[in-house]
Design a protein around this motif. Structure first.
Motif, PDB file in Angstrom:
ATOM      1  N   LEU A  72       4.460   5.848   1.677  1.00 17.72           N
ATOM      2  CA  LEU A  72       5.134   6.602   2.740  1.00 17.72           C
ATOM      3  C   LEU A  72       6.257   7.454   2.169  1.00 17.72           C
ATOM      4  N   PHE A  73       7.022   6.861   1.275  1.00 19.62           N
ATOM      5  CA  PHE A  73       8.121   7.610   0.678  1.00 19.62           C
ATOM      6  C   PHE A  73       7.600   8.788  -0.131  1.00 19.62           C
ATOM      7  N   LEU A  74       6.536   8.577  -0.890  1.00 16.10           N
ATOM      8  CA  LEU A  74       5.971   9.673  -1.679  1.00 16.10           C
ATOM      9  C   LEU A  74       5.477  10.798  -0.783  1.00 16.10           C
ATOM     10  N   LEU A  75       4.895  10.443   0.361  1.00 16.37           N
ATOM     11  CA  LEU A  75       4.427  11.449   1.314  1.00 16.37           C
ATOM     12  C   LEU A  75       5.593  12.309   1.804  1.00 16.37           C
ATOM     13  N   PHE A  76       6.680  11.657   2.221  1.00 16.56           N
ATOM     14  CA  PHE A  76       7.823  12.398   2.762  1.00 16.56           C
ATOM     15  C   PHE A  76       8.620  13.086   1.658  1.00 16.56           C
ATOM     16  N   MET A  77       8.744  12.440   0.510  1.00 19.10           N
ATOM     17  CA  MET A  77       9.459  13.063  -0.602  1.00 19.10           C
ATOM     18  C   MET A  77       8.730  14.328  -1.055  1.00 19.10           C
ATOM     19  N   GLY A  78       7.404  14.246  -1.140  1.00 15.66           N
ATOM     20  CA  GLY A  78       6.632  15.423  -1.508  1.00 15.66           C
ATOM     21  C   GLY A  78       6.800  16.552  -0.510  1.00 15.66           C
ATOM     22  N   THR A 262      -0.902  15.615  -1.160  1.00 13.14           N
ATOM     23  CA  THR A 262      -1.513  15.561  -2.488  1.00 13.14           C
ATOM     24  C   THR A 262      -0.998  14.368  -3.273  1.00 13.14           C
ATOM     25  N   ILE A 263       0.321  14.157  -3.257  1.00 14.29           N
ATOM     26  CA  ILE A 263       0.918  13.012  -3.956  1.00 14.29           C
ATOM     27  C   ILE A 263       0.438  11.709  -3.334  1.00 14.29           C
ATOM     28  N   PHE A 264       0.355  11.672  -2.006  1.00 17.02           N
ATOM     29  CA  PHE A 264      -0.095  10.475  -1.298  1.00 17.02           C
ATOM     30  C   PHE A 264      -1.541  10.147  -1.673  1.00 17.02           C
ATOM     31  N   VAL A 265      -2.390  11.172  -1.744  1.00 12.82           N
ATOM     32  CA  VAL A 265      -3.802  10.968  -2.097  1.00 12.82           C
ATOM     33  C   VAL A 265      -3.919  10.348  -3.478  1.00 12.82           C
ATOM     34  N   GLU A 266      -3.154  10.857  -4.429  1.00 16.46           N
ATOM     35  CA  GLU A 266      -3.215  10.342  -5.795  1.00 16.46           C
ATOM     36  C   GLU A 266      -2.721   8.900  -5.855  1.00 16.46           C
ATOM     37  N   ALA A 267      -1.594   8.623  -5.198  1.00 10.95           N
ATOM     38  CA  ALA A 267      -1.032   7.268  -5.223  1.00 10.95           C
ATOM     39  C   ALA A 267      -1.963   6.273  -4.536  1.00 10.95           C
ATOM     40  N   SER A 268      -2.526   6.657  -3.400  1.00 14.16           N
ATOM     41  CA  SER A 268      -3.394   5.751  -2.660  1.00 14.16           C
ATOM     42  C   SER A 268      -4.676   5.467  -3.430  1.00 14.16           C
ATOM     43  N   MET A 269      -5.151   6.428  -4.218  1.00 14.06           N
ATOM     44  CA  MET A 269      -6.364   6.206  -4.988  1.00 14.06           C
ATOM     45  C   MET A 269      -6.166   5.095  -6.016  1.00 14.06           C
ATOM     46  N   PHE A 270      -5.022   5.070  -6.671  1.00  9.45           N
ATOM     47  CA  PHE A 270      -4.762   4.011  -7.637  1.00  9.45           C
ATOM     48  C   PHE A 270      -4.674   2.646  -6.948  1.00  9.45           C
ATOM     49  N   SER A 271      -4.149   2.608  -5.727  1.00 10.90           N
ATOM     50  CA  SER A 271      -4.107   1.360  -4.975  1.00 10.90           C
ATOM     51  C   SER A 271      -5.509   0.885  -4.631  1.00 10.90           C
ATOM     52  N   VAL A 272      -6.367   1.813  -4.233  1.00  3.93           N
ATOM     53  CA  VAL A 272      -7.745   1.459  -3.896  1.00  3.93           C
ATOM     54  C   VAL A 272      -8.482   0.936  -5.126  1.00  3.93           C
ATOM     55  N   ILE A 273      -8.265   1.560  -6.271  1.00  2.00           N
ATOM     56  CA  ILE A 273      -8.920   1.103  -7.500  1.00  2.00           C
ATOM     57  C   ILE A 273      -8.495  -0.321  -7.841  1.00  2.00           C
ATOM     58  N   ALA A 274      -7.207  -0.619  -7.665  1.00  2.00           N
ATOM     59  CA  ALA A 274      -6.726  -1.981  -7.930  1.00  2.00           C
ATOM     60  C   ALA A 274      -7.432  -2.989  -7.034  1.00  2.00           C
ATOM     61  N   LEU A 275      -7.664  -2.622  -5.776  1.00  4.28           N
ATOM     62  CA  LEU A 275      -8.383  -3.511  -4.859  1.00  4.28           C
ATOM     63  C   LEU A 275      -9.840  -3.678  -5.281  1.00  4.28           C
ATOM     64  N   PHE A 276     -10.481  -2.587  -5.714  1.00  3.71           N
ATOM     65  CA  PHE A 276     -11.874  -2.657  -6.163  1.00  3.71           C
ATOM     66  C   PHE A 276     -12.022  -3.570  -7.386  1.00  3.71           C
ATOM     67  N   LEU A 277     -11.031  -3.545  -8.273  1.00  2.00           N
ATOM     68  CA  LEU A 277     -11.113  -4.323  -9.507  1.00  2.00           C
ATOM     69  C   LEU A 277     -10.815  -5.800  -9.308  1.00  2.00           C
TER      70      LEU A 277
END
Length: 462
Positions: A72-78, A262-277
């Protein structure tokens, strides 16, 4: 005029001389930005280490809480980072009367974002119930977020005021107050987490209070500085306030929301990968997290250069020096490639010592070493894409780059990584390395598409 924002006259100086002069300017702007970014990262490290020494439950609670507020912070900071190229462009064009009105519109956006972020975080219980946390961990997580929420207005106000200070070329200002916040956070964590000076031990909840107070101290100190500094006194931040102007707010949001998303998309993708692994076991997850931490730390250098590039390009466009802006945008790709190759070589050569520094577990070390080899290739593509997108933000081009990043990450990188990690559709399943190959493919796609966009966009702007 600040020396870091002196425009290079549009004359036929030797190309190498002009390029080196612009790179020096990037270093002057980007150095303080790098220190500020590292100070902010240090806060996360301090919170994790000190909460971990309290208990495993406190560490888990702080980690879960951070994973909820950080996107959330990255979304608003961006979104608020749009103020930097806007104000830098005003300064380049000599439109000083527009600087404070736009700063105040950014402050109003920060206020609205703070209210929204606070409401989401203090009502996060349904999310915690979905995660099926044990009762104590859920209690500490909610307490941590409730305490942390008190510091959100200060955190987002500082993000808005960074648009003013960075936009005017004074990147050392936020550097100084970011370091101040970190220095305040460390002893407060010690006092609140472990219960010192007669206070009860709060564990992870105390970590939230320490962060809120340190954010507040840094914000108040910044306001005092901006009110009393000779450099900023004539801008009249406090007495020169203006009412909300919805047209100006919409223009800032039009530029900033794509950046934040854009920043939110990148950050959320790494979170999703951690869940997949996660199903692959703790050894794989631990090795992945170490590799990701190393790459994230190295990424601070090109990210800082990129932020400086955004400021400089927007200034040059405002100063009607499009040839220099174009030269800087394109030559920065050479600088970025050089940085990326150095980092890739370091990861290749030092993979084993790096793994040993993070863990003594031989199995985790082996996974980490194998992933750092892929991370070296990942680093090259990542550095080039952040340079391209940063230059485009200087040209105030954010919507198309957002679409490119969305396609590259979620349309290409993540599906490719999943296929390579878990299936035999392309080659025999690679395990965690598959996601790193997928990420590298996505970033390579982004680098190429953003590079084409930059080379086509800059001449048209000129």
């Amino acid at each position: 005029m600040d020396e870091t924002h002196q425009p290079i006259p549009e004359v036929r100086q030797p190309l190498v001389q002009r390029t080196l002069a612009e790179w020096k300017t990037l270093a002057l702007l980007g150095g303080p930005i790098l220190i500020a970014q590292l100070a902010q990262m240090a806060n996360g490290v301090i919170d994790t280490v000190m909460a971990g020494h309290a208990s495993a439950e406190d560490l888990a609670a702080v980690g879960i809480g951070s994973s909820l507020w950080m996107p959330l912070f990255l979304l608003f900071m961006g979104t608020l980072s749009a103020l930097q190229p806007i104000i830098s462009g005003h300064r380049g064009g000599g439109l000083f009367s527009r600087i404070m009105p736009d700063t105040w519109q950014g402050i109003y956006i920060a206020a609205g974002a703070a209210v929204l972020m606070i409401l989401l975080l203090i009502n996060v219980r349904p999310v915690l119930d979905t995660l099926r946390l044990d009762r104590h961990t859920a209690f500490v997580t909610q307490g941590y977020l409730s305490a942390f929420a008190w510091g959100i207005p200060a955190m987002l106000l500082m993000a808005a005021l960074r648009g003013l200070t960075d936009g005017l070329g004074h990147t050392k200002v936020i550097m100084a107050f970011s370091v101040l916040g970190t220095l305040v956070n460390l002893p407060l964590n010690y006092i609140f987490i472990y219960g010192k000076f007669g206070l009860p031990a709060m564990g992870g909840i105390g970590c939230g209070w320490a962060t809120s107070i340190s954010n507040g101290v840094a914000m108040v100190a910044l306001l005092v500085y901006l009110s009393r500094s000779k450099t900023y006194r004539h801008y009249n931040l406090i007495t020169g306030w203006v009412k909300p102007h919805w047209q100006e707010i919409s223009l800032i949001l039009k530029l900033g929301v794509p950046i934040g998303f854009t920043i939110f998309v990148e950050a959320s993708m790494f979170s999703v990968i951690a869940l997949f692994l996660a199903p692959l076991g703790p050894v794989i997850v631990a090795g992945h997290q170490i590799a990701l931490n190393v790459v994230s730390l190295l990424f601070m250098v090109p990210l800082s250069i990129g932020m400086a590039l955004t400021l400089r390009v927007s200034f040059l466009i405002g100063a009607r020096a499009p040839d220099t802006a174009r030269l800087l945008s394109r030559s920065s790709l050479i600088l970025a490639a050089a940085v990326a190759l150095v980092f890739a070589l370091l990861l290749f050569l030092l993979a084993s010592p790096i793994a040993q520094l993070y863990t003594s577990d031989p199995a985790v070390q082996q996974v980490t070493i194998s992933l750092l080899v892929f991370a070296a290739l990942f680093q090259i593509a990542d550095v080039i894409q952040v340079t391209c997108i940063s230059a485009l933000r200087g040209y105030k081009d954010t919507r198309v780059p957002m679409i490119i990043m969305l396609f590259s990450f979620w349309g290409l990188g993540l599906p490719l990584g999943y296929a390579l990690t878990f299936t035999d559709l392309i080659i025999p399943a690679m395990g965690a390395a598959g996601f790193w190959v997928g990420l590298t493919g996505g970033l390579a796609s982004a680098s190429i598409l953003l590079g084409i966009r930059l080379f086509r966009y800059s001449p048209r702007t000129a």
